[in-house]
Motif scaffolding. Structure first.
Motif, PDB file in Angstrom:
ATOM      1  N   TRP A   9      -5.432  -0.358  -0.860  1.00  0.00           N
ATOM      2  CA  TRP A   9      -4.472   0.727  -1.121  1.00  0.00           C
ATOM      3  C   TRP A   9      -3.343   0.640  -0.099  1.00  0.00           C
ATOM      4  O   TRP A   9      -3.446  -0.086   0.900  1.00  0.00           O
ATOM      5  CB  TRP A   9      -5.164   2.095  -1.068  1.00  0.00           C
ATOM      6  N   GLU A  44      -3.249  -0.273   3.630  1.00  0.00           N
ATOM      7  CA  GLU A  44      -4.325   0.536   4.206  1.00  0.00           C
ATOM      8  C   GLU A  44      -3.875   1.246   5.492  1.00  0.00           C
ATOM      9  O   GLU A  44      -4.647   1.395   6.431  1.00  0.00           O
ATOM     10  CB  GLU A  44      -5.578  -0.319   4.416  1.00  0.00           C
ATOM     11  N   PRO A  68      -1.460   0.681  -5.399  1.00  0.00           N
ATOM     12  CA  PRO A  68      -2.293   1.886  -5.477  1.00  0.00           C
ATOM     13  C   PRO A  68      -2.249   2.688  -4.185  1.00  0.00           C
ATOM     14  O   PRO A  68      -2.158   2.122  -3.092  1.00  0.00           O
ATOM     15  CB  PRO A  68      -3.701   1.337  -5.739  1.00  0.00           C
ATOM     16  N   ARG A  70      -4.073   5.617  -1.594  1.00  0.00           N
ATOM     17  CA  ARG A  70      -5.450   5.832  -1.147  1.00  0.00           C
ATOM     18  C   ARG A  70      -6.209   6.776  -2.079  1.00  0.00           C
ATOM     19  O   ARG A  70      -7.368   6.515  -2.429  1.00  0.00           O
ATOM     20  CB  ARG A  70      -5.436   6.407   0.267  1.00  0.00           C
ATOM     21  N   GLU A  72      -5.908   7.169  -5.124  1.00  0.00           N
ATOM     22  CA  GLU A  72      -6.194   6.571  -6.419  1.00  0.00           C
ATOM     23  C   GLU A  72      -7.368   5.597  -6.373  1.00  0.00           C
ATOM     24  O   GLU A  72      -8.010   5.347  -7.391  1.00  0.00           O
ATOM     25  CB  GLU A  72      -4.946   5.848  -6.942  1.00  0.00           C
ATOM     26  N   VAL A  73      -7.644   5.021  -5.201  1.00  0.00           N
ATOM     27  CA  VAL A  73      -8.760   4.069  -5.112  1.00  0.00           C
ATOM     28  C   VAL A  73      -9.984   4.670  -4.421  1.00  0.00           C
ATOM     29  O   VAL A  73     -11.074   4.137  -4.523  1.00  0.00           O
ATOM     30  CB  VAL A  73      -8.354   2.762  -4.381  1.00  0.00           C
TER      31      VAL A  73
END
Ligand SMILES: [Zn+2]
Length: 91
Positions: A9, A44, A68, A70, A72-73
């Motif tokens: 992410w 990240e 993506p 954070r 969302e994952v």
């Protein structure tokens, strides 16, 4: 750059530098004047790997699903916290 793309992410925030540096956008590989409003993208949330990117390129990557966030994952995090809180309340 593999270390930039190798992330689950990304943290994205707007940026506008005061110093007249020129960066290279990791998405289109074109120069990016830092004085113009643009985006900071950190894999990240790692500051060492963060890159300056064109706002339009970030939007395009988001649309294509290549960036993506954070939330969302890792949707399990808030759910786990809610579950723990509910259990603690029951005691
Ligand atoms: Zn770009």
């Amino acid at each position: 750059m593999s270390s930039f793309s190798d992330a689950r992410w990304y943290a994205i925030r707007p940026a506008a530098n005061r110093k007249p540096a020129t960066y290279r956008c990791p998405f289109c590989d074109k120069p990016l004047p830092a004085l113009r409003p643009h985006m900071l993208v950190a894999p990240e949330n790692d500051a060492a790997r963060r890159r300056h990117a064109h706002t339009a390129c970030v939007m395009e990557a988001r649309r294509a699903g290549r960036l993506p966030l954070r939330d969302e994952v890792e949707p399990a995090r808030p759910r786990l916290l809610a579950w723990l809180r509910a259990r603690l309340r029951r005691r």
